[in-house]
Design an enzyme around this catalytic site. Structure first.
Site, PDB file in Angstrom:
ATOM      1  N   LYS A 128      15.829 -24.071  36.239  1.00  0.00           N
ATOM      2  CA  LYS A 128      16.383 -22.765  35.852  1.00  0.00           C
ATOM      3  C   LYS A 128      16.355 -22.540  34.349  1.00  0.00           C
ATOM      4  CE  LYS A 128      17.465 -20.130  38.015  1.00  0.00           C
ATOM      5  NZ  LYS A 128      16.435 -19.095  38.327  1.00  0.00           N
TER       6      LYS A 128
ATOM      7  N   ARG B 134      18.161 -19.115  48.149  1.00  0.00           N
ATOM      8  CA  ARG B 134      17.535 -19.502  46.887  1.00  0.00           C
ATOM      9  C   ARG B 134      17.848 -20.990  46.638  1.00  0.00           C
ATOM     10  NH1 ARG B 134      21.484 -21.670  45.043  1.00  0.00           N
ATOM     11  NH2 ARG B 134      20.333 -22.018  43.137  1.00  0.00           N
ATOM     12  N   GLY B 135      17.238 -21.517  45.544  1.00  0.00           N
ATOM     13  CA  GLY B 135      17.345 -22.946  45.282  1.00  0.00           C
ATOM     14  C   GLY B 135      16.137 -23.622  45.910  1.00  0.00           C
TER      15      GLY B 135
ATOM     16  N   ASP C 209      12.944 -27.564  40.083  1.00  0.00           N
ATOM     17  CA  ASP C 209      12.139 -26.736  40.993  1.00  0.00           C
ATOM     18  C   ASP C 209      10.747 -27.311  41.185  1.00  0.00           C
ATOM     19  OD1 ASP C 209      14.344 -24.795  40.089  1.00  0.00           O
ATOM     20  OD2 ASP C 209      13.402 -23.879  41.831  1.00  0.00           O
TER      21      ASP C 209
ATOM     22  N   GLN D 231      24.159 -18.137  38.869  1.00  0.00           N
ATOM     23  CA  GLN D 231      24.253 -19.083  39.999  1.00  0.00           C
ATOM     24  C   GLN D 231      25.319 -20.148  39.750  1.00  0.00           C
ATOM     25  OE1 GLN D 231      21.379 -18.061  38.643  1.00  0.00           O
ATOM     26  NE2 GLN D 231      19.672 -18.098  40.079  1.00  0.00           N
TER      27      GLN D 231
END
Ligand code: MRU
Length: 345
Positions: free
Chosen positions: A245, A51-52, A234, A193
């Protein structure tokens, strides 16, 4: 980055397999997952083993390369077109996913050796990302003074971008250059996270930090405890609005209220000039179970998922939000620090 003295990237390719650090198990267990074909890599992205934005992008680029290696001559066209659609459907918000898939697809499609070209192109993008994140660190380091307290949200470290990371890269460079820095890590519900991944990364690097509840940021800023806030992205729209996020937007509003500089760190591959504003960015919604349940280590050392909400409750789970450009002091890119309203890539 090093884990127990050994160099790792978050995701890489060997032969026709994609290898990745299994992020759902961190910080409790460090394991490498092998995805043997493009569909397994898609599943790893969807289930957030990787992820990320950047790491998702790299994994997606390698998945595209796997599809080119797998495609048989008589169904080649159909196979790679379907694979492209499958990969792009895994996570809708991270621009790097679309950036890498389209680059690998375009390069391989016009090649006489498509499989080989796809692997080379995906690898080239991963190497470019590493270099870009290193430069982000160098530019961002200029914003950090000795003794600074820095707040960050989610995980925008090397786990989120193959190596170095985005928001954490300036912090690593500041720390390595001998500056005294302290990091306030937002826990980042629902998947934590920050509490799980950023805390693990900072501990590995020996950077002092503390985890704070997501709703404590305003109080800390009110107390004058935060000198600067740095987050990742993102997707960044043409007008400088930033998708990151969930919770980032609230932090930015609070930072503006208390005069705390609020910076976004991202390479140019995260910019999407086809989105005129943040309203055009698709926002992923994930399963309500991520809110209703939490996964952690029991006293006996087992990883367990438990219900933490009133039984039978429903939950909503939008996983990103949009921070309007007016709340952002600057965007730290590999080409320098730019004002969000002056974007041209
Ligand atoms: O849902 P995730 O964990 O993939 O979201 C990650 C983030 O929002 C990061 O802050 C973002 O990718 C920026 S770092 C590349």
């Amino acid at each position: 980055m090093k884990v127990d003295g050994k160099d790792y990237r978050t995701v890489w390719m060997e032969g026709s397999s994609v290898f990745l650090i299994e992020q759902n198990l961190l910080p409790f267990d460090f394991r490498i997952y092998e995805a043997k074909n493009y569909l397994e890599t898609c599943r790893a992205i969807k289930t957030m083993k990787v992820r990320g934005a950047g790491a998702v992008g790299e994994a997606a680029g390698f998945a595209m390369a796997q599809a080119f290696l797998e495609a048989l001559e008589n169904t080649f066209g159909e196979y790679i077109e379907k694979a492209k659609k499958d990969i792009e459907a895994t996570r809708p918000t991270a621009q790097n996913l679309f950036y890498t898939v389209s680059r690998v697809f375009a390069a391989a499609k016009k090649s006489t050796e498509p499989g080989k070209t796809a692997v080379v192109e995906a690898q080239k993008i991963a190497d470019e990302d590493v270099e870009a994140c290193k430069r982000i660190g160098e530019y961002g380091n200029e914003l950090i003074r000795d003794g600074f307290n820095i707040e960050t949200h989610c995980n925008a470290g090397w786990l989120a971008f193959v190596d170095y990371g985005t928001a954490l890269s300036p912090i690593y460079l500041a720390h390595r250059s001998g500056k005294k820095v302290f990091v306030y890590v937002d826990e980042t519900r629902p998947r934590n996270q920050g509490a799980k991944l950023t805390a693990w990364e900072l501990k590995n690097e020996g950077v002092p930090y503390v985890i704070l509840p997501d709703n404590a940021g305003a109080y800390l800023m009110f107390q004058g405890k935060i000198d600067i806030m740095i987050v990742g992205a993102d997707r960044i729209a043409r007008n400088g609005d930033v998708a990151n996020k969930i919770g980032t937007f609230e932090k930015a509003i609070v930072a503006k209220e208390f005069g705390v500089p609020f910076y976004v760190a991202a390479p140019s591959s995260t910019f999407d000039l086809n989105c005129n504003s943040g309203r055009d960015i698709p926002i992923e919604e994930r399963d309500e179970d991520e809110v209703l349940y939490q996964t952690g280590l029991t006293g006996e050392g087992n990883l367990e998922k438990i219900l933490v909400c009133s039984p039978g409750s429903k939950a909503i789970n939008p996983v990103f939000d949009i921070t309007p450009a007016k709340y952002i002091s600057g965007i730290i890119t590999e080409k320098g620090i730019i004002e969000p309203w002056a974007i041209k890539v």
